[in-house]
Scaffold this motif. Structure first.
Motif, PDB file in Angstrom:
ATOM      1  N   TRP A  52     -41.576  -2.312  28.503  1.00 29.46           N
ATOM      2  CA  TRP A  52     -41.314  -2.632  29.906  1.00 29.46           C
ATOM      3  C   TRP A  52     -41.113  -1.366  30.729  1.00 29.46           C
ATOM      4  CZ3 TRP A  52     -42.022  -6.560  32.989  1.00 29.46           C
ATOM      5  CH2 TRP A  52     -42.098  -7.849  32.457  1.00 29.46           C
ATOM      6  N   SER A  53     -40.383  -0.399  30.162  1.00 30.83           N
ATOM      7  CA  SER A  53     -40.141   0.843  30.903  1.00 30.83           C
ATOM      8  C   SER A  53     -41.449   1.583  31.181  1.00 30.83           C
ATOM      9  CB  SER A  53     -39.170   1.747  30.130  1.00 30.83           C
ATOM     10  OG  SER A  53     -39.790   2.308  28.978  1.00 30.83           O
ATOM     11  N   MET A  54     -42.383   1.562  30.216  1.00 30.62           N
ATOM     12  CA  MET A  54     -43.667   2.215  30.408  1.00 30.62           C
ATOM     13  C   MET A  54     -44.512   1.474  31.443  1.00 30.62           C
ATOM     14  SD  MET A  54     -43.670   4.969  28.754  1.00 30.62           S
ATOM     15  CE  MET A  54     -45.408   5.363  28.999  1.00 30.62           C
ATOM     16  N   THR A  55     -44.443   0.147  31.415  1.00 29.99           N
ATOM     17  CA  THR A  55     -45.158  -0.646  32.412  1.00 29.99           C
ATOM     18  C   THR A  55     -44.657  -0.331  33.813  1.00 29.99           C
ATOM     19  OG1 THR A  55     -45.675  -2.479  30.912  1.00 29.99           O
ATOM     20  CG2 THR A  55     -45.556  -2.994  33.257  1.00 29.99           C
ATOM     21  N   LEU A  56     -43.349  -0.301  33.964  1.00 33.85           N
ATOM     22  CA  LEU A  56     -42.755  -0.063  35.281  1.00 33.85           C
ATOM     23  C   LEU A  56     -43.006   1.371  35.758  1.00 33.85           C
ATOM     24  CD1 LEU A  56     -39.368  -1.940  34.771  1.00 33.85           C
ATOM     25  CD2 LEU A  56     -41.314  -2.695  36.148  1.00 33.85           C
ATOM     26  N   LEU A 173     -35.200  13.249  39.620  1.00 28.56           N
ATOM     27  CA  LEU A 173     -34.742  11.877  39.864  1.00 28.56           C
ATOM     28  C   LEU A 173     -34.100  11.331  38.590  1.00 28.56           C
ATOM     29  CD1 LEU A 173     -37.819  10.480  41.830  1.00 28.56           C
ATOM     30  CD2 LEU A 173     -35.680  11.366  42.766  1.00 28.56           C
ATOM     31  N   PRO A 174     -32.978  10.658  38.704  1.00 31.21           N
ATOM     32  CA  PRO A 174     -32.287  10.144  37.506  1.00 31.21           C
ATOM     33  C   PRO A 174     -33.103   9.061  36.805  1.00 31.21           C
ATOM     34  CG  PRO A 174     -31.250   9.323  39.506  1.00 31.21           C
ATOM     35  CD  PRO A 174     -32.233  10.365  39.935  1.00 31.21           C
ATOM     36  N   LEU A 175     -32.994   9.023  35.482  1.00 36.29           N
ATOM     37  CA  LEU A 175     -33.686   8.019  34.684  1.00 36.29           C
ATOM     38  C   LEU A 175     -32.934   6.695  34.749  1.00 36.29           C
ATOM     39  CD1 LEU A 175     -34.648  10.042  31.484  1.00 36.29           C
ATOM     40  CD2 LEU A 175     -36.097   9.499  33.445  1.00 36.29           C
ATOM     41  N   LEU A 176     -33.688   5.599  34.820  1.00 36.23           N
ATOM     42  CA  LEU A 176     -33.080   4.269  34.805  1.00 36.23           C
ATOM     43  C   LEU A 176     -32.870   3.774  33.383  1.00 36.23           C
ATOM     44  CD1 LEU A 176     -35.080   2.510  37.671  1.00 36.23           C
ATOM     45  CD2 LEU A 176     -32.895   3.721  37.806  1.00 36.23           C
ATOM     46  N   MET A 177     -33.593   4.379  32.427  1.00 36.85           N
ATOM     47  CA  MET A 177     -33.451   4.008  31.022  1.00 36.85           C
ATOM     48  C   MET A 177     -33.562   5.270  30.178  1.00 36.85           C
ATOM     49  SD  MET A 177     -35.811   1.419  28.756  1.00 36.85           S
ATOM     50  CE  MET A 177     -35.753   1.467  26.957  1.00 36.85           C
ATOM     51  N   LYS A 178     -32.505   5.576  29.453  1.00 36.63           N
ATOM     52  CA  LYS A 178     -32.478   6.784  28.655  1.00 36.63           C
ATOM     53  C   LYS A 178     -33.583   6.770  27.600  1.00 36.63           C
ATOM     54  CE  LYS A 178     -29.302   9.692  25.999  1.00 36.63           C
ATOM     55  NZ  LYS A 178     -27.938   9.810  25.421  1.00 36.63           N
ATOM     56  N   GLY A 179     -34.237   7.914  27.436  1.00 31.26           N
ATOM     57  CA  GLY A 179     -35.293   8.036  26.447  1.00 31.26           C
ATOM     58  C   GLY A 179     -36.631   7.487  26.883  1.00 31.26           C
ATOM     59  N   SER A 180     -36.753   7.134  28.162  1.00 31.90           N
ATOM     60  CA  SER A 180     -38.012   6.594  28.683  1.00 31.90           C
ATOM     61  C   SER A 180     -38.516   7.473  29.812  1.00 31.90           C
ATOM     62  CB  SER A 180     -37.812   5.161  29.197  1.00 31.90           C
ATOM     63  OG  SER A 180     -37.102   5.172  30.427  1.00 31.90           O
ATOM     64  N   GLU A 181     -39.620   7.051  30.440  1.00 31.95           N
ATOM     65  CA  GLU A 181     -40.166   7.756  31.597  1.00 31.95           C
ATOM     66  C   GLU A 181     -39.852   7.023  32.894  1.00 31.95           C
ATOM     67  OE1 GLU A 181     -44.318   8.445  31.026  1.00 31.95           O
ATOM     68  OE2 GLU A 181     -44.056   9.476  29.114  1.00 31.95           O
ATOM     69  N   LEU A 182     -39.011   6.005  32.814  1.00 29.89           N
ATOM     70  CA  LEU A 182     -38.680   5.189  33.986  1.00 29.89           C
ATOM     71  C   LEU A 182     -37.530   5.823  34.756  1.00 29.89           C
ATOM     72  CD1 LEU A 182     -39.158   2.584  35.582  1.00 29.89           C
ATOM     73  CD2 LEU A 182     -37.505   1.459  34.072  1.00 29.89           C
ATOM     74  N   SER A 183     -37.794   6.170  36.009  1.00 30.18           N
ATOM     75  CA  SER A 183     -36.792   6.852  36.820  1.00 30.18           C
ATOM     76  C   SER A 183     -36.536   6.108  38.128  1.00 30.18           C
ATOM     77  CB  SER A 183     -37.253   8.283  37.131  1.00 30.18           C
ATOM     78  OG  SER A 183     -38.320   8.266  38.079  1.00 30.18           O
ATOM     79  N   LEU A 184     -35.716   6.712  38.948  1.00 24.86           N
ATOM     80  CA  LEU A 184     -35.400   6.157  40.265  1.00 24.86           C
ATOM     81  C   LEU A 184     -36.648   6.024  41.137  1.00 24.86           C
ATOM     82  CD1 LEU A 184     -32.960   5.295  42.069  1.00 24.86           C
ATOM     83  CD2 LEU A 184     -32.922   7.664  42.915  1.00 24.86           C
ATOM     84  N   LYS A 297     -52.119  -0.267  31.704  1.00 26.07           N
ATOM     85  CA  LYS A 297     -52.022   1.124  31.280  1.00 26.07           C
ATOM     86  C   LYS A 297     -51.092   1.273  30.082  1.00 26.07           C
ATOM     87  CE  LYS A 297     -52.941   3.404  35.725  1.00 26.07           C
ATOM     88  NZ  LYS A 297     -53.859   4.455  35.253  1.00 26.07           N
ATOM     89  N   ALA A 298     -49.935   0.594  30.151  1.00 28.89           N
ATOM     90  CA  ALA A 298     -48.935   0.732  29.090  1.00 28.89           C
ATOM     91  C   ALA A 298     -49.417   0.113  27.780  1.00 28.89           C
ATOM     92  CB  ALA A 298     -47.623   0.086  29.525  1.00 28.89           C
ATOM     93  N   GLY A 299     -50.185  -0.978  27.866  1.00 34.67           N
ATOM     94  CA  GLY A 299     -50.634  -1.663  26.662  1.00 34.67           C
ATOM     95  C   GLY A 299     -51.854  -1.049  26.015  1.00 34.67           C
TER      96      GLY A 299
END
Length: 340
Positions: A52-56, A173-184, A297-299
């Motif tokens: 989900w984090s990669m999708t977002l 920008l702060p990450l919304l999920m640690k260890g992912s590429e999903l940020s603010l 893209k993520a899948g």
């Protein structure tokens, strides 16, 4: 109002089904199991928190570049210059965050430089009658090679030849999920879409943009200046795609920089066109179509790993689905241009 929403939703859903079926046929004839391939795609996109984090995170920049195309399309303009403004938004963020080490400064710089790069195409359209498709595609290449010069030269990282200097830690920008590429950056993109919706449908400027796009002659008769509307559509679009470039380098770990070949920011402007068409050039629809593209893209990686589908075939299937889903929105745009 509900009927107006149901019709495009049904058309988009039918287009997705058709695209998936055609993609399945192509996979089957190529010797791959379409059920396994699509199962892997879904698993990679939404099968886990990381998926989900990669999708977002994949959806974030293309939501912003789609807004560039959508705002212009609502004004009757076929602006394909988001690609170039993404480059300058990213370059501006790199430069100004290294000067001021402040994330707000970086975002503002990206928006301003994106807007400035969009201005020449607007002026050429309004005062010289140069078609926006010609001017923006040429300006995209000028932007590409200018940015490439900066990336390989003045902004090159002396400690790592594979990328430019990095955005300072204090300006990221702060990450919304640690260890992912999903940020603010995701929140910023969604907020930008909501603001674009408000401008287009709840302000005088938005009314002028849409009226000019629907019928330029009628808009002029009603006291609206179409030239002013065109310029504003380019400027607002430049802000959005410039913001896409800035958020990408400020919010995407682990690089927080631009790669030497600019591969990490290349193509977002062109992807945004498809996202906008799928979302029917509506800012709220773009949020959902951006998530759809982000999932594709993520899948893609999981399709390669778990189903054994090579990258080239993955791209073919993605392209088939995207084209099928974009057809209704493209048809609507063609009808508007013909009517105009």
């Amino acid at each position: 109002m509900i009927k107006q929403l149901i019709k495009p939703l049904l058309e988009s859903f039918l287009a997705i089904v058709i695209g998936v079926l055609i993609g399945a046929i192509v996979l089957a004839f190529s010797g791959y199991n379409p059920i396994e391939a699509y199962a892997a795609l879904v698993k990679g996109a939404v099968g886990s928190a990381y998926g989900w984090s990669m999708t977002l995170s994949s959806a974030t920049p293309i939501i912003l570049t789609a807004l560039t195309f959508a705002i212009s399309a609502r004004t009757g303009i076929f602006n394909i210059g988001a690609e170039g403004t993404v480059y300058f938004g990213a370059i501006a963020a790199i430069i100004f965050t290294n000067i001021f080490a402040n994330p707000i400064i970086g975002l503002i710089a990206g928006m301003i430089f994106g807007m400035l790069w969009a201005l020449p195409a607007a002026l050429l359209k309004v005062y010289r009658g140069v078609h926006e498709v010609i001017s923006t595609i040429m300006l995209n290449w000028i932007a590409f090679y200018t940015a490439l010069y900066l990336v390989l030269g003045p902004l090159a990282n002396p400690d790592d030849p594979n990328k430019t200097i990095e955005v300072p830690v204090s300006a990221r920008l702060p990450l919304l999920m640690k260890g992912s590429e999903l940020s603010l950056a995701l929140i910023i993109a969604i907020a930008a879409a909501i603001i674009a919706y408000y401008i287009l449908w709840h302000t005088v400027l938005g009314y002028e943009l849409r009226a000019s796009g629907y019928n330029e002659r009628a808009a002029r008769y009603g006291g609206i200046n179409p030239k002013r509307a065109i310029i504003w559509s380019f400027l607002l679009g430049g802000i959005m795609s410039g913001l896409a470039g800035a958020t990408e380098v400020m919010g995407r770990p682990p690089s927080y920089a631009i790669s030497q070949g600019m591969a990490n920011i290349y193509g977002y402007g062109f992807d945004g066109i498809g996202v906008s068409l799928v979302g029917r050039n509506h800012p709220i629809g773009i949020i959902f179509s951006g998530l759809f593209f982000g999932a594709l893209k993520a899948g893609a990686t999981y399709m390669q790993i778990e189903a054994g589908v090579p990258l080239e075939m993955v791209k073919v299937v993605q392209g088939i689905i995207v084209v099928a889903v974009a057809v209704p929105g493209l048809w609507d745009l063609v009808k508007k241009v013909v009517r105009k």
